[in-house]
Write a protein that holds these residues in place. Structure first.
Motif, PDB file in Angstrom:
ATOM      1  N   GLY A  94       0.803  -1.221   0.000  1.00 23.33           N
ATOM      2  CA  GLY A  94       0.000   0.000   0.000  1.00 23.33           C
ATOM      3  C   GLY A  94       0.831   1.264   0.000  1.00 23.33           C
ATOM      4  N   GLY A  95       2.087   1.150   0.437  1.00 24.85           N
ATOM      5  CA  GLY A  95       3.001   2.285   0.387  1.00 24.85           C
ATOM      6  C   GLY A  95       2.658   3.372   1.386  1.00 24.85           C
ATOM      7  N   PRO A  96       3.599   4.305   1.587  1.00 24.56           N
ATOM      8  CA  PRO A  96       3.378   5.412   2.526  1.00 24.56           C
ATOM      9  C   PRO A  96       2.504   6.508   1.931  1.00 24.56           C
ATOM     10  CG  PRO A  96       5.541   5.610   1.533  1.00 24.56           C
ATOM     11  CD  PRO A  96       4.962   4.332   1.012  1.00 24.56           C
ATOM     12  N   GLU A  97       1.974   7.374   2.801  1.00 23.51           N
ATOM     13  CA  GLU A  97       1.171   8.503   2.341  1.00 23.51           C
ATOM     14  C   GLU A  97       2.023   9.537   1.601  1.00 23.51           C
ATOM     15  OE1 GLU A  97       0.623   6.966   5.117  1.00 23.51           O
ATOM     16  OE2 GLU A  97      -1.494   6.443   4.901  1.00 23.51           O
ATOM     17  N   ALA A  98       3.323   9.590   1.931  1.00 17.89           N
ATOM     18  CA  ALA A  98       4.187  10.644   1.406  1.00 17.89           C
ATOM     19  C   ALA A  98       4.557  10.447  -0.053  1.00 17.89           C
ATOM     20  CB  ALA A  98       5.463  10.741   2.244  1.00 17.89           C
ATOM     21  N   ILE A  99       4.396   9.237  -0.595  1.00 18.55           N
ATOM     22  CA  ILE A  99       4.722   8.999  -2.002  1.00 18.55           C
ATOM     23  C   ILE A  99       3.890   7.841  -2.533  1.00 18.55           C
ATOM     24  CG2 ILE A  99       6.741   7.671  -1.231  1.00 18.55           C
ATOM     25  CD1 ILE A  99       8.024   8.229  -3.956  1.00 18.55           C
ATOM     26  N   THR A 100       3.073   8.129  -3.519  1.00 18.26           N
ATOM     27  CA  THR A 100       2.363   7.073  -4.229  1.00 18.26           C
ATOM     28  C   THR A 100       2.993   6.858  -5.604  1.00 18.26           C
ATOM     29  OG1 THR A 100       0.763   8.750  -4.948  1.00 18.26           O
ATOM     30  CG2 THR A 100       0.145   7.376  -3.087  1.00 18.26           C
ATOM     31  N   ALA A 101       3.138   7.934  -6.370  1.00 17.38           N
ATOM     32  CA  ALA A 101       3.738   7.855  -7.700  1.00 17.38           C
ATOM     33  C   ALA A 101       5.143   8.436  -7.667  1.00 17.38           C
ATOM     34  CB  ALA A 101       2.886   8.624  -8.711  1.00 17.38           C
ATOM     35  N   TYR A 102       6.080   7.758  -8.341  1.00 17.70           N
ATOM     36  CA  TYR A 102       7.417   8.334  -8.459  1.00 17.70           C
ATOM     37  C   TYR A 102       7.443   9.365  -9.580  1.00 17.70           C
ATOM     38  CZ  TYR A 102      12.411   8.836  -9.107  1.00 17.70           C
ATOM     39  OH  TYR A 102      13.666   9.367  -9.221  1.00 17.70           O
ATOM     40  N   SER A 103       6.715   9.092 -10.658  1.00 14.15           N
ATOM     41  CA  SER A 103       6.607  10.029 -11.772  1.00 14.15           C
ATOM     42  C   SER A 103       5.163  10.043 -12.254  1.00 14.15           C
ATOM     43  CB  SER A 103       7.553   9.637 -12.920  1.00 14.15           C
ATOM     44  OG  SER A 103       7.188   8.371 -13.451  1.00 14.15           O
ATOM     45  N   LEU A 104       4.850  10.984 -13.130  1.00 14.19           N
ATOM     46  CA  LEU A 104       3.466  11.108 -13.612  1.00 14.19           C
ATOM     47  C   LEU A 104       3.022   9.883 -14.396  1.00 14.19           C
ATOM     48  CD1 LEU A 104       3.368  14.846 -14.775  1.00 14.19           C
ATOM     49  CD2 LEU A 104       2.584  13.870 -12.621  1.00 14.19           C
ATOM     50  N   GLU A 105       3.977   9.176 -15.007  1.00 14.18           N
ATOM     51  CA  GLU A 105       3.610   7.985 -15.776  1.00 14.18           C
ATOM     52  C   GLU A 105       2.997   6.910 -14.887  1.00 14.18           C
ATOM     53  OE1 GLU A 105       6.222  10.374 -18.180  1.00 14.18           O
ATOM     54  OE2 GLU A 105       6.425   9.631 -16.125  1.00 14.18           O
ATOM     55  N   ASP A 106       3.384   6.860 -13.626  1.00 11.63           N
ATOM     56  CA  ASP A 106       2.811   5.862 -12.709  1.00 11.63           C
ATOM     57  C   ASP A 106       1.311   6.065 -12.553  1.00 11.63           C
ATOM     58  OD1 ASP A 106       5.242   4.509 -12.061  1.00 11.63           O
ATOM     59  OD2 ASP A 106       5.793   6.195 -10.794  1.00 11.63           O
TER      60      ASP A 106
END
Length: 628
Positions: A94-106
């Motif tokens: 689920g990942g952290p709240e501070a980063i979901t996408a690394y770049s816009l392509e994600d």
């Protein structure tokens, strides 16, 4: 021997690596917004890519182990405890709240993430079902953790979908404006009255920034702006000093970063808040019940597995706390607090939600720096023995050109002097823009937006003296020509003038902007209006190497004073910076928000607030600014 040892420890190692990667992403994921150094890019990028892969492999191994313990092979206590780790791996995915996408392509690949979510949820449930062959307290304790993992991973998938270009348009249009009173004041009251009312509330920059963000965020999705929006915001922005203008756009771009790359869309939603409270309580309950379970269990688990389980539970607890603290002091949280305070004040109930002043003072919202790259320094490079050894290795693996360029990157701060000179150039263009905002003037407004140094040359009556490489050639060639000319003037003046003259504002800023524009041309060609910048740069390197001694002997032909010459050069670079800013696509600007931010993006947004942008659904803007 080694194979047996790895088989016994494989799952344990993978689980601990997955937890470590999540801690790294929690701690550094949000810092890439205001740190532009290469080390954080490499750290976050490698952790982001590895996190999903490691958690997926670990889940697969747990599923394989659970199959090996079916039928006539009852599960051991070790396998029983390891099956309890599967929901925590889903939590990690689920990942952290501070980063979901690394770049816009994600964000655009949300369908792929949805499929991965369904598959990994299925694997987790499969491992859980297999554990029912020996029902115990851990079997029931896994249920709330699975729900938490489902919520976390589901939130991430939903945010990917919500932040995709098509969906983001609807999301931004539906933003609730927490500062309607400020907008009303701006239309009905004088600017001094507005300022006084906002200062009573405190942190009025947040309200200003959100007022502008609400209206200009749609540009990042390719939407147009209406004439009415421009008429509301241009008078609102045009009277601000340089420092406040840059601060406002920094806050705005911080808002945009949160929408594009974090879970902000759901964090401040009522449902999102409820889900986070539920997650936190579930994790705390799991920690307490697991501790009780260890004391009443009839046979012990391996001490290593117990420690790993505690690490997973405490890691989840810390990550939830970290996310809560991070978003409690976020600009959005402060904005919501100010909104409640404003409403309470309007009802004269005296309530107010205070924020400690130290949380807002000197808060970094972007790197406040610009990279520097100098062509002549690169061409006359004197590489040390260590770098020569590194370059031999780099040549073997095909990254020599890339590595050589990065060896000569430097940094300069975007200080107040630079901001004021850039802002003064933009305001001058804005004043001319008001004169051009007349249907009777044909395409004068379009000509103004096409300036890239030629206006400065014409203003100084230099058009008859030769080709100054402004609008007569491609933009990338113009940047290279002026970059070389700026350096030649500097080194020529170095032998004629004192150091105090070379430290003058116009001279220093001219060189900074010259090196910054070359950096954009070579390292960020997608942000420039032409895409062959790197090819042009390589050709220029060859020419400079062949003709460097001839170029060093050139003398100034203008007969101007030192100050006048460097003032003209500085004005040319400011004009070229503005041209590059407004002709760069918003998607490219958005990408840079996750890389420490770019000065070019801030300049573009300032120009847009002042109507100096072609992305309007009308040809001209008629303005009447109340000077009183």
């Amino acid at each position: 021997m080694v194979k047996k040892l790895w088989t016994a420890w494989e799952i344990r190692v993978l689980v601990l690596i997955s937890l470590s990667l999540q801690i790294i992403l929690n701690f550094f994921g949000s810092r890439r917004k205001y740190i532009a150094r290469s080390w954080i890019k490499i750290l976050v990028w490698s952790s982001y890519l590895a996190a999903d892969w490691v958690a997926t492999v670990a889940l697969g191994n747990l599923a394989t182990n659970s199959e090996g313990n079916c039928g006539d092979n009852p599960p051991t206590s070790s396998h029983e405890l390891q099956a309890f780790w599967a929901p925590f791996l889903l939590f990690h995915l689920g990942g952290p709240e501070a980063i979901t996408a690394y770049s816009l392509e994600d964000n655009e690949l949300w369908l792929r993430h949805l499929l991965q979510f369904v598959v990994q949820l299925g694997v987790t449930i499969y491992v859980y079902i297999q554990s029912w062959s020996n029902v115990n307290a851990l079997t029931f304790l896994s249920i709330p953790v699975i729900i938490v993992g489902f919520i976390k991973y589901g939130e991430r998938t939903w945010v990917f979908w919500s932040s995709s270009t098509e969906r983001l348009r609807d999301t931004l249009l539906a933003i609730v404006d927490p500062s309607p009173g400020i907008v009303k004041f701006s239309m009905q009251a004088g600017f001094d009255e507005i300022k006084n009312k906002k200062q009573e509330m405190g942190k009025h920059e947040l309200l200003d920034a959100h007022f502008l963000f609400k209206r200009f965020s749609r540009l990042f999705t390719g939407l147009m702006l209406s004439k009415q929006e421009a008429q509301k915001t241009i008078p609102y922005f045009s009277k601000k000093p340089a420092k406040e203008a840059f601060n406002l756009v920094a806050i705005e771009l911080g808002f945009m970063y949160d929408f594009l790359f974090t879970k902000l869309i759901i964090v401040y939603h009522r449902l999102g808040l409820f889900l986070h409270y539920f997650n936190f309580l579930s994790i705390v309950t799991t920690l307490v019940v697991f501790s009780i379970h260890l004391h009443i269990r009839s046979y012990p688990y391996f001490l290593t597995d117990i420690c790993i389980t505690y690490c997973l539970i405490l890691g989840a607890f810390v990550m939830e706390i970290f996310g809560f603290v991070h978003y409690s002091f976020n600009d959005w949280a402060k904005l919501i607090g100010l909104s409640f305070s404003m409403k309470a004040k309007s009802y004269k109930c005296g309530a107010r939600i205070p924020f400690p002043s130290f949380l807002s003072k000197n808060q970094k919202r972007w790197s406040m720096s610009m990279r520097q790259y100098n062509l002549i320094n690169f061409c006359i490079k004197d590489i040390s023995t260590i770098y020569k050894c590194i370059n031999r290795v780099a040549k073997l693996i095909g990254i020599l050109n890339w590595l050589e360029k990065f060896q000569y990157l430097t940094w300069e701060d975007v200080n107040l002097e630079l901001q004021e000179i850039i802002y003064r150039g933009i305001i001058n263009a804005h004043e001319e823009h008001k004169l051009c905002a007349n249907p009777g003037l044909g395409d004068s407004n379009k000509n103004l937006l096409a300036r890239r140094g030629n206006h400065v040359i014409e203003k100084n009556d230099l058009t008859r003296e030769g080709n100054y490489y402004t609008s007569q050639c491609d933009f990338d060639k113009s940047i290279l020509a002026w970059h070389i000319a700026t350096d030649l003037c500097y080194y020529n003046d170095f032998t004629k003038h004192e150091k105090a003259d070379l430290d003058s504002i116009n001279c220093k800023i001219s060189r900074c902007l010259s090196n910054y524009m070359l950096y954009l041309l070579v390292f960020c060609p997608s942000m420039m209006s032409s895409g062959n910048g790197e090819l042009r740069y390589r050709n220029a390197c060859v020419e400079v190497k062949d003709k460097l001694k001839d170029l060093q002997n050139l003398e100034s032909r203008n007969g101007w004073s030192f100050d006048k010459k460097w003032e003209m050069i500085c004005e040319v670079w400011v004009e070229m910076l503005g041209y590059a800013a407004i002709h760069c696509g918003w998607r490219e600007h958005g990408q840079q928000l996750a890389k420490g931010g770019e000065l070019l993006t801030h300049v573009c947004l300032i120009m847009t607030h002042l109507g100096l942008k072609a992305q309007y659904d009308y040809d001209y803007i008629a303005l009447t600014i109340d000077e009183g």
